[in-house]
Design a protein around this motif. Structure first.
Motif, PDB file in Angstrom:
ATOM      1  N   ARG A  11       0.809  -1.207   0.000  1.00 55.37           N
ATOM      2  CA  ARG A  11       0.000   0.000   0.000  1.00 55.37           C
ATOM      3  C   ARG A  11       0.846   1.263   0.000  1.00 55.37           C
ATOM      4  O   ARG A  11       0.424   2.312   0.474  1.00 55.37           O
ATOM      5  N   ASP A 127      -1.324   6.855   6.170  1.00 52.98           N
ATOM      6  CA  ASP A 127      -2.058   6.514   4.951  1.00 52.98           C
ATOM      7  C   ASP A 127      -1.915   5.035   4.605  1.00 52.98           C
ATOM      8  O   ASP A 127      -2.845   4.427   4.059  1.00 52.98           O
ATOM      9  N   SER A 130      -4.321   3.179   6.937  1.00 55.52           N
ATOM     10  CA  SER A 130      -5.701   3.445   6.511  1.00 55.52           C
ATOM     11  C   SER A 130      -6.041   2.647   5.256  1.00 55.52           C
ATOM     12  O   SER A 130      -7.145   2.099   5.128  1.00 55.52           O
ATOM     13  N   SER A 131      -5.079   2.585   4.334  1.00 55.76           N
ATOM     14  CA  SER A 131      -5.301   1.841   3.095  1.00 55.76           C
ATOM     15  C   SER A 131      -5.445   0.349   3.380  1.00 55.76           C
ATOM     16  O   SER A 131      -6.309  -0.323   2.808  1.00 55.76           O
ATOM     17  N   ASN A 134      -8.797  -0.514   4.687  1.00 55.94           N
ATOM     18  CA  ASN A 134      -9.851  -0.392   3.688  1.00 55.94           C
ATOM     19  C   ASN A 134      -9.939  -1.620   2.778  1.00 55.94           C
ATOM     20  O   ASN A 134     -10.905  -1.775   2.043  1.00 55.94           O
ATOM     21  N   SER A 214      -4.912   1.722  -6.077  1.00 61.99           N
ATOM     22  CA  SER A 214      -5.250   2.486  -4.868  1.00 61.99           C
ATOM     23  C   SER A 214      -6.443   1.819  -4.199  1.00 61.99           C
ATOM     24  O   SER A 214      -7.250   1.141  -4.848  1.00 61.99           O
ATOM     25  N   SER A 215      -6.572   1.994  -2.898  1.00 66.55           N
ATOM     26  CA  SER A 215      -7.667   1.324  -2.194  1.00 66.55           C
ATOM     27  C   SER A 215      -9.023   1.781  -2.720  1.00 66.55           C
ATOM     28  O   SER A 215      -9.965   0.988  -2.816  1.00 66.55           O
ATOM     29  N   GLN A 216      -9.118   3.055  -3.100  1.00 68.48           N
ATOM     30  CA  GLN A 216     -10.396   3.548  -3.612  1.00 68.48           C
ATOM     31  C   GLN A 216     -10.733   2.892  -4.946  1.00 68.48           C
ATOM     32  O   GLN A 216     -11.868   2.472  -5.182  1.00 68.48           O
ATOM     33  N   LYS A 222     -13.429   5.172  -0.285  1.00 64.86           N
ATOM     34  CA  LYS A 222     -12.297   5.803   0.373  1.00 64.86           C
ATOM     35  C   LYS A 222     -12.082   5.181   1.756  1.00 64.86           C
ATOM     36  O   LYS A 222     -13.037   4.713   2.386  1.00 64.86           O
ATOM     37  N   PRO A 223     -10.835   5.187   2.234  1.00 59.93           N
ATOM     38  CA  PRO A 223     -10.583   4.680   3.586  1.00 59.93           C
ATOM     39  C   PRO A 223     -11.323   5.512   4.617  1.00 59.93           C
ATOM     40  O   PRO A 223     -11.497   6.713   4.467  1.00 59.93           O
TER      41      PRO A 223
END
Length: 252
Positions: A11, A127, A130-131, A134, A214-216, A222-223
């Motif tokens: 991530r 970040d 958080s990722s 998620n 990206s996680s999104q 979003k996270p």
């Protein structure tokens, strides 16, 4: 051909930077290789080295074909797809936390008569955590387990940098995002270390390139905001505070 490994904590932009590198005609990067598969492959290389070393002529023949054998294995073990290219100078793969295999890479590439180049992808720990949270496949039981892994990954980077001076390059995802000069970043941090030409048109084509992992983009959301307890644990960790001071000073 020169081996190229993209590594770093998960991530932290390994997929994104691998895509940027692979956009250049001189670079061929395969996707992620499971750690279990890489560990077994390294064991196989160790065995082959031992067996072929019994005879000088056999050892010479093995040394001559070892690099192509490694590259073919990267291609076969990879879970991703690489564009078919010809005339590439760099060949390798991207796999988060492959810095844990650094010593083995160095040993076997040396045996094949080459020195590898490495990119270590770095992102601020808040970040990154958080990722991970998620993602539905997040394997960290809690923030403490994450902190331990984040710190160990960075320690491996520091060790690798000291052992392979001038061949381990840092790619700070936060600096790219906040710096406001992506073309300059790509030129100085990505392509210049490899000594390959990247003209303005090519660099312009990279600006705005989507981070598909990206996680999104990966999960469609979003996270969530990090809990204050997790934030305090990350910020209060001594090793992480040193990493933040050196690479993410604006967070202090």
């Amino acid at each position: 051909m020169i081996p190229l490994i993209v590594m770093g904590m998960g991530r932290s932009g390994t997929r994104y930077f691998a895509d940027i590198l692979s956009s250049h005609e001189s670079v061929l990067l395969y996707g992620e290789i499971p750690h279990s598969a890489m560990a077994r492959f390294i064991s196989l290389l160790d065995t082959l080295d031992k067996e072929h070393s019994r005879d000088a002529a056999r050892k010479q023949r093995w040394d001559e074909k070892k690099l192509s054998f490694i590259f073919e294995a990267f291609k076969s073990m990879s879970m991703g797809r690489a564009k078919n290219k010809s005339g590439h100078l760099y060949v390798g793969h991207k796999t988060p936390r492959s810095e844990f295999f650094f010593d083995a890479y160095e040993r076997h590439f040396k045996g094949a008569g080459v020195q590898a180049c490495y990119f270590y992808c770095l992102r601020n720990p808040f970040d990154v955590w958080s990722s991970f949270q998620n993602m539905p496949w997040n394997a960290f039981e809690n923030v403490n387990a994450f902190i331990e892994c984040y710190n160990e990954s960075y320690r491996r980077y520091v060790q690798a940098s000291s052992r392979a001076k001038g061949r381990v390059h840092l790619l700070n995802l936060d600096v790219l995002r906040l710096g406001g000069e992506p073309r300059k970043f790509f030129q100085e941090k990505v392509f210049h270390p490899l000594e390959i030409n990247a003209d303005d048109d090519f660099l312009d084509s990279l600006i705005g390139k989507s981070n598909t992992n990206s996680s999104q983009n990966a999960v469609g959301r979003k996270p969530e905001k990090m809990s204050s307890l997790d934030y305090d644990k990350i910020m209060g960790n001594k090793e992480i505070s040193l990493i933040i001071s050196e690479h993410f000073a604006w967070l202090v």
